[in-house]
Design an enzyme around this catalytic site. Structure first.
Site, mmCIF file in Angstrom:
data_model
loop_
_atom_site.group_PDB
_atom_site.id
_atom_site.type_symbol
_atom_site.label_atom_id
_atom_site.label_comp_id
_atom_site.label_asym_id
_atom_site.label_seq_id
_atom_site.Cartn_x
_atom_site.Cartn_y
_atom_site.Cartn_z
ATOM 1 N N ASP A 141 1.555 5.940 -0.054
ATOM 2 C CA ASP A 141 0.415 5.126 0.273
ATOM 3 C C ASP A 141 -0.053 5.166 1.755
ATOM 4 O OD1 ASP A 141 2.768 3.883 0.760
ATOM 5 O OD2 ASP A 141 2.440 2.252 -0.943
ATOM 6 N N ASP A 199 7.066 -8.594 -5.606
ATOM 7 C CA ASP A 199 6.399 -9.058 -6.961
ATOM 8 C C ASP A 199 6.519 -7.937 -8.211
ATOM 9 O OD1 ASP A 199 4.846 -6.832 -5.769
ATOM 10 O OD2 ASP A 199 2.994 -8.144 -5.844
ATOM 11 N N HIS A 221 6.014 -4.513 -7.443
ATOM 12 C CA HIS A 221 5.025 -3.250 -7.151
ATOM 13 C C HIS A 221 5.970 -2.142 -6.864
ATOM 14 C CE1 HIS A 221 4.370 -4.777 -2.922
ATOM 15 N NE2 HIS A 221 5.179 -3.449 -2.549
ATOM 16 N N GLU A 264 -0.039 -3.131 -7.696
ATOM 17 C CA GLU A 264 0.303 -4.371 -7.941
ATOM 18 C C GLU A 264 0.323 -4.710 -9.487
ATOM 19 O OE1 GLU A 264 1.454 -5.983 -5.630
ATOM 20 O OE2 GLU A 264 0.530 -5.631 -3.504
HETATM 21 C C1 F6R Z 1 5.889 1.630 0.731
HETATM 22 C C2 F6R Z 1 5.551 1.201 -0.447
HETATM 23 C C3 F6R Z 1 6.210 -0.360 -0.978
HETATM 24 C C4 F6R Z 1 7.223 -0.771 -0.505
HETATM 25 C C5 F6R Z 1 7.518 -2.242 -1.018
HETATM 26 C C6 F6R Z 1 8.836 -2.657 -0.511
HETATM 27 O O1 F6R Z 1 5.426 2.799 1.051
HETATM 28 O O2 F6R Z 1 5.013 1.915 -1.256
HETATM 29 O O3 F6R Z 1 5.940 -0.238 -2.538
HETATM 30 O O4 F6R Z 1 8.224 0.320 -1.026
HETATM 31 O O5 F6R Z 1 6.582 -2.888 -0.606
HETATM 32 O O6 F6R Z 1 8.869 -2.881 0.922
HETATM 33 P P1 F6R Z 1 10.242 -3.089 1.947
HETATM 34 O O7 F6R Z 1 10.837 -2.054 1.866
HETATM 35 O O8 F6R Z 1 9.747 -3.127 3.253
HETATM 36 O O9 F6R Z 1 10.931 -4.124 1.171
#
Ligand code: F6R
Length: 258
Positions: free
Chosen positions: A67, A138, A140, A145
């Site tokens: 992303d 959450d 995702h 989301e």
């Molecule tokens: C990042 C992504 C997100 C993260 C998720 C967890 O490229 O796609 O899905 O993997 O938000 O973030 P962290 O690892 O910072 O807890």
């Protein structure tokens, strides 16, 4: 799904990195799907060390990000292209080249077109061989989301309030500075990766991991779609595994295989 539960984040990250190193040793030039955020940082550290030791290289590989924030300044250090550059690009890191690193174009004024282009570029590259994933508190994965399609392609997504709060730590703790939308691979796109390796650490992830591993498949917890993936490995620390019920079984299966 295969579940590995480790005492520390460092041990889980090492196990994840060794899966990747082994995969690339057997399939040089494979295509890697790369995540940002804090979860994969330990993996990238081990991959850089393995590159320095001459036992891992992305020099002949393509890497595709999950992303990218929409509208973030191109030189912002928290833009995902810049984060991934800093972690992986160059001979002093993993050998990945600038041209080999693919990220959705968050600068394109037409995000719908940018999303379609990105999805097509993954297909043209022959798909992703191994996808690194994290998971949001959450539930995702990438920025899919809760409440979205379980079969989506790369698309423009609004970040949930919870995600904006979680990610404020990368933006001076200031919610106003966190971009509010992103281009993200869809769940359908991610499910086409031939193998996925997800890591999650800390108490903040325990609900998401409980649902991911033991909950019903539901758009309310998008990561649960991975229960349908034929080759998904989930590596967590004890804190993230705290609410799992079948831990004895997961440990027995892990020991049997490793
Ligand atoms: C990042 C992504 C997100 C993260 C998720 C967890 O490229 O796609 O899905 O993997 O938000 O973030 P962290 O690892 O910072 O807890």
């Amino acid at each position: 799904m295969e579940i590995g539960i480790f005492s520390t984040e460092a041990e889980a990250s090492k196990a994840a990195a060794e899966i990747i190193i082994e995969h690339f040793a057997a399939n040089p030039g494979a295509t890697l799907g790369v995540a940002t955020g804090s979860s994969p940082l330990g993996i990238y550290e081990v991959l850089r060390a393995a590159h320095a030791e001459g036992r891992f290289s992305l020099a002949d590989s393509k890497a595709f990000a999950l992303d990218e924030y929409v509208g973030i300044a191109p030189d912002h250090p928290e833009g995902y292209r810049n984060v991934l550059r800093a972690q992986l690009v160059g001979d002093d890191k993993t050998g990945l080249t600038e041209e080999g690193l693919h990220t959705p174009n968050g600068q394109n004024p037409e995000p719908v077109a940018a999303a379609a282009e990105y999805d097509a570029s993954i297909r043209e590259a022959g798909g992703i061989d191994l996808q690194i994933l994290g998971i949001g508190s959450d539930g995702h994965i990438a920025f899919n989301e809760p409440g979205g399609s379980l079969v989506s392609r790369t698309h423009h997504e609004a970040l949930a309030e919870q995600t904006v709060r979680d990610n404020a730590r990368f933006f001076e703790g200031n919610l106003d500075l966190v971009p509010k939308s992103a281009l993200t691979q869809g769940l359908g796109t991610i499910m086409e990766a031939r193998r996925v390796v997800l890591t999650a650490f800390g108490e903040n992830k325990k609900d998401a991991i409980k649902q991911l591993v033991e909950g019903p498949i539901s758009a309310h917890w998008p990561g649960t779609i991975l229960q349908m993936h034929p080759d998904a490995t989930i590596l967590v620390d004890e804190a993230a595994a705290a609410d799992l019920e079948l831990t004895d079984l997961y440990r027995a299966r892990w020991e049997m295989k490793h």
